[in-house]
Design an enzyme around this catalytic site. Structure first.
Site, short mmCIF file in Angstrom:
data_model
loop_
_atom_site.label_atom_id
_atom_site.label_comp_id
_atom_site.label_asym_id
_atom_site.label_seq_id
_atom_site.Cartn_x
_atom_site.Cartn_y
_atom_site.Cartn_z
N GLY A 1 72.46 -36.66 -68.01
CA GLY A 1 73.29 -35.98 -67.25
C GLY A 1 72.51 -34.86 -66.67
N SER B 1 70.49 -30.10 -70.62
CA SER B 1 71.62 -30.50 -71.27
C SER B 1 72.77 -29.44 -71.28
CB SER B 1 71.67 -31.10 -72.70
OG SER B 1 72.79 -30.81 -73.26
N ILE B 2 73.77 -29.37 -70.55
CA ILE B 2 75.00 -28.27 -70.62
C ILE B 2 75.36 -27.87 -72.05
CG2 ILE B 2 75.29 -28.40 -68.16
CD1 ILE B 2 77.90 -29.42 -69.09
N ASP B 3 75.46 -28.99 -72.80
CA ASP B 3 76.10 -28.66 -74.08
C ASP B 3 75.25 -28.12 -75.05
OD1 ASP B 3 78.07 -30.74 -73.07
OD2 ASP B 3 77.39 -32.27 -74.05
N VAL C 1 71.13 -1.44 -67.58
CA VAL C 1 70.74 -2.76 -66.66
C VAL C 1 69.25 -2.56 -66.58
CG1 VAL C 1 72.85 -2.57 -65.23
CG2 VAL C 1 70.85 -1.11 -64.57
N MET D 1 75.58 -1.93 -57.06
CA MET D 1 76.42 -3.06 -57.35
C MET D 1 75.66 -3.72 -58.48
SD MET D 1 74.88 -5.22 -53.93
CE MET D 1 75.04 -6.99 -54.67
#
EC number: 2.7.1.11
Length: 784
Positions: free
Chosen positions: A34, A173-175, A539, A672
């Site tokens: 994937g 793998s996004i999982d 930041v 911003m």
């Protein structure tokens, strides 16, 4: 870190190559399984690093299918082949599921095609299936070559010449379902997609008093569901690794109706697509919807996120992760010997590590086995420390015990925000308040920083008061840069009046200075002899004692998004160079990491002094670049990197020197960078680290219980931070010697080691110290 154009220190990449490269090596890079956002960053880094060290690099298109089919699927890549792909999701070299590679004939064809190009180094970017396939291929390699020679398909001497195959994997793998790595490439971007959707759905759900059931990806792994539930304060979450107890249907309905009774106008339930009950039966989003409608009669909607989670542009984190892993993979291939096992380059804390590929695969399979055998506690443990930590934190923050079940401690703990606003501060406050209440304390909120503290702007804050805070940017409590030094009398009086027993400070460098001032005033004011801890939120990422601070990831994503748009504008007009000024005070973190994530040509920072010769060499470099097909430039400049070489000066110099070759534009990003909804990382980080700080406060107060003990020792005034791979509390007294107070930065900063990466990927010579890499480590379930 010396990163000039000369020969680097011993152990630098250039040195390393002289005894490693020898024959011109050929590296093949493929993406398989994937797709995941950030794969392109990894491909770009492999190609450029490979070329930089003198190897040939080949694209293998369409994954293993392209390797089996050969021909035009295996193509040599050059520097420009990977230009402008950093900001593109998916994979530009394609990915396909391949049945043929599962057969020996298929692998025989693949070996033949690789040998014809002289490729004996493979860099595979994919999931556990893809990496297991690569390992099998590596084991069979010499046998395959002998068979090919026997069939007359390759020369006999080729068997000797290409005797062994090196394999290095990167997990895309996004999982986040691969054991051994904290984050897989693509996970952070998928979380960005989910959180964007949840934030949007919350506004409509609020309007109509609806319940939303959101289904996210994760067939075998609940990471996305769990972290997005933490990041949006979901009412309930369903995961494959940790099924709900018997009778969950009734418990969930009670929880939802309790939340409505507390004036909450919406409910969010998050379900992983692979969610199961304790009997391993699937729990579907439709089933949950039916349950809520029949039991409670709430207006309920189901949203299935599907492939949206795989799409879109990669987050700054995934670009930096892909770039770091790609470079590390090339070094690992160069150092490999015939005896080196196939390895995976992965991330542990902010540290790049190499792990034996099959150990990782084995543990990943063990998790599945534990789930199949209903050993769910083992499954959670094997997923690793961060998964288990997320799960415990979620449970503590989502479910409030009835008041009569919480033993009261009679302690008052105050929370304050100090310094400039940073996205994620509110998530940290919510987490602290809820953990504090669960521990039995009375929680007080101090409004408007030390200024408000002195004026007595202090109110009790309850469990429901902080509902819905995780996704809010800025600082709801209000924050100021004022230091406590001028108001010590007044603050001590307020501490006494409200009988404050402990203080949690969430903020940036001012918070650190404030903590030092309060600590120094202990002798004079005994009110300050209480446990005090600081959680870094700025930041600028310039707080001593922590590698990361809340808000820096959100700012980095803002910079990266803006740079993407600016690059697009520059590409359209051709021959244009943009000079972009970032925030950070004297700390170059945002400029440096923003440069790495956006593919900048240069980033000017205070920590690495530069002079007119460096500016000149950058102009020459850009002039050369304009002769190629990449006719645009991007230069980042930290706001305080030099007193005299201002953004205007650099803009004018570039404009003058580039006359007739390129023109220039400048952009100051400004405030911003402090605004916007917090990124998933900042929500999760803020939530977890703040919960950890509260646990420390509770432990300290417990120690002193009944002894009326005053806290006077250094270890009762700490900064909580992440250092390398651990979460640690460091006394401010000890951190003083590590601080450059004049420039408000730590004396040593970990990210400076990554400085040469940006230069190498932008085609500069730079010495890169690789003495850290090279050790193959072993996978431990609890350090995963």
């Amino acid at each position: 870190m010396d990163a000039d154009h000369s020969q680097g220190p011993k152990g630098s990449l250039r040195k390393l190559l002289e005894h490693l490269s020898g024959a011109g090596k050929a590296i093949g890079v493929l993406t398989s399984g994937g797709d995941a956002q950030g794969m392109n960053a990894a491909v770009r880094a492999v190609v450029r690093m490979g070329i930089y060290v003198g190897a040939k690099v080949y694209f293998i298109y369409e994954g293993y299918q392209g390797m089996v089919d050969g021909g035009s699927n295996i193509v040599e890549a050059d520097w420009e082949s990977v230009s402008s792909i950093l900001q593109v999701g998916g994979t530009i070299i394609g990915s396909a599921r391949c049945q043929a590679f599962r057969t020996r004939e298929g692998r025989l064809k693949a070996a033949c095609n690789l040998v014809q190009c002289g490729i004996t180094n493979l860099c595979v970017i994919g999931g556990d299936g893809s990496l297991t396939g690569a390992n099998l291929f590596r084991k069979e390699w010499s046998g395959l070559l002998e068979e090919l020679a026997k069939n007359g398909q390759i020369e006999k001497e080729a068997v000797q010449r290409y005797a062994y195959l090196n394999v290095v994997g990167m997990v895309g793998s996004i999982d986040n379902d691969f054991c051994g790595t904290d984050m897989t490439i693509g996970t952070d971007s998928a979380l960005h997609r989910i959180i964007e959707v949840v934030d949007a759905i919350m506004t409509t759900a609020q309007s109509h008093q609806r319940t939303f059931v959101l289904e996210v990806m994760g067939r075998h792994c609940g990471y996305l569901a769990l972290v997005s539930a933490l990041g949006c304060g979901a009412d309930w979450v369903f995961l494959p690794e940790s099924p709900p107890e018997e009778g969950w249907e009734e418990q969930m309905c009670v929880k939802l109706s309790e939340n409505r009774a507390r004036k909450k106008r919406l409910n969010i339930i998050i379900v992983a697509e692979g969610a199961i009950d304790t009997q391993n039966k699937p729990i579907t989003s439709e089933k949950i919807k039916e349950l809520v409608v029949t039991q409670l009669g709430y207006d309920t909607r189901v949203t299935i996120l599907g492939h949206v989670q795989r799409g879109g542009t990669p987050s700054a984190f995934d670009r930096i992760l892909g770039s770091r892993m790609g470079v590390e993979a090339v070094i690992a291939l160069l150092e490999a010997t015939p005896d080196t096992p196939a390895c995976v380059v992965s991330l542990n804390g902010n540290h790049a590590v190499r792990l034996p590929l099959m150990e990782c695969v084995q543990m990943t399979q063990d998790v599945q086995k534990a789930m199949d055998e209903r050993r769910f506690q083992d499954a959670v443990r094997l997923r690793g420390r961060s998964f288990a930590g997320n799960l415990n934190t979620y449970k503590r923050l989502a479910i409030k015990l009835p008041d009569d079940q919480i033993p009261k401690t009679n302690y008052n703990v105050a929370v304050i925000n100090v310094g400039a606003p940073a996205a994620g501060m509110n998530a940290a406050v919510r987490s602290a308040v809820r953990v504090g209440i669960a521990d039995g304390h009375r929680m007080l909120a101090i409004y408007d920083g030390f200024d408000g503290f002195a004026k007595g702007q202090i109110k009790e804050i309850g469990w429901t008061d902080v509902g819905g805070w995780t996704g809010q940017g800025g600082s709801i409590l209000g924050t100021k840069r004022v230091l406590p030094g001028k108001y010590l009398e007044e603050i001590a009086t307020q501490m006494r009046m409200h009988s404050i027993n402990a203080l949690l400070i969430i903020g940036g460098f001012e918070a650190y200075l404030g903590l030092l001032e309060l600590s120094a005033a202990r002798e004079k004011h005994e009110e300050f002899c209480v446990p005090m801890v600081m959680v870094p939120a700025t930041v600028s990422n310039n707080v001593p004692g922590s590698d990361f601070s809340i808000g820096a990831d959100t700012a980095l994503n803002t910079i990266t998004d803006t740079c993407d748009r600016i690059k697009q504008s520059a590409s359209g007009t051709k021959r244009r160079v943009f000079i972009i000024e970032t925030m950070g005070g004297y700390c170059g973190y945002l400029a440096n990491m923003g440069g790495l994530a956006a593919g900048a040509d240069a980033a000017y920072i205070f920590e690495e002094p530069f002079d007119i010769r460096d500016l000149q060499s950058n102009v020459e470099h850009l002039t050369e670049k304009m002769k190629t097909t990449i006719q645009r430039g991007l230069v980042l400049r930290n706001e305080s990197c030099s007193e005299n070489y201002t953004t205007d000066f650099i803009y004018q110099l570039y404009s003058e020197e580039g006359k007739g070759v390129f023109d220039c534009r400048k952009n100051v990003l400004g405030h911003m960078q402090q605004g916007g909804a917090p990124s998933p990382f900042d929500r999760n980080f803020g939530t977890k680290i703040s919960a950890r700080a509260m646990e420390w406060i509770t432990a300290k107060l417990k120690e002193a219980r009944g002894r009326g003990k005053k806290f006077t020792t250094d270890d009762s005034v700490c900064v909580l931070g992440i250092s390398k791979r651990n979460v640690i509390f460091q006394p401010v007294a000890e951190l003083k010697k590590e601080t450059d107070f004049e420039h408000r930065i730590p004396k040593e900063q970990w990210w400076l080691k990554l400085r040469p990466l940006m230069k190498i990927l932008a085609k500069y010579k730079a010495s890169y110290d690789v003495s850290d890499s090279g050790q193959l480590e072993h996978v431990q379930p609890w350090s995963v």
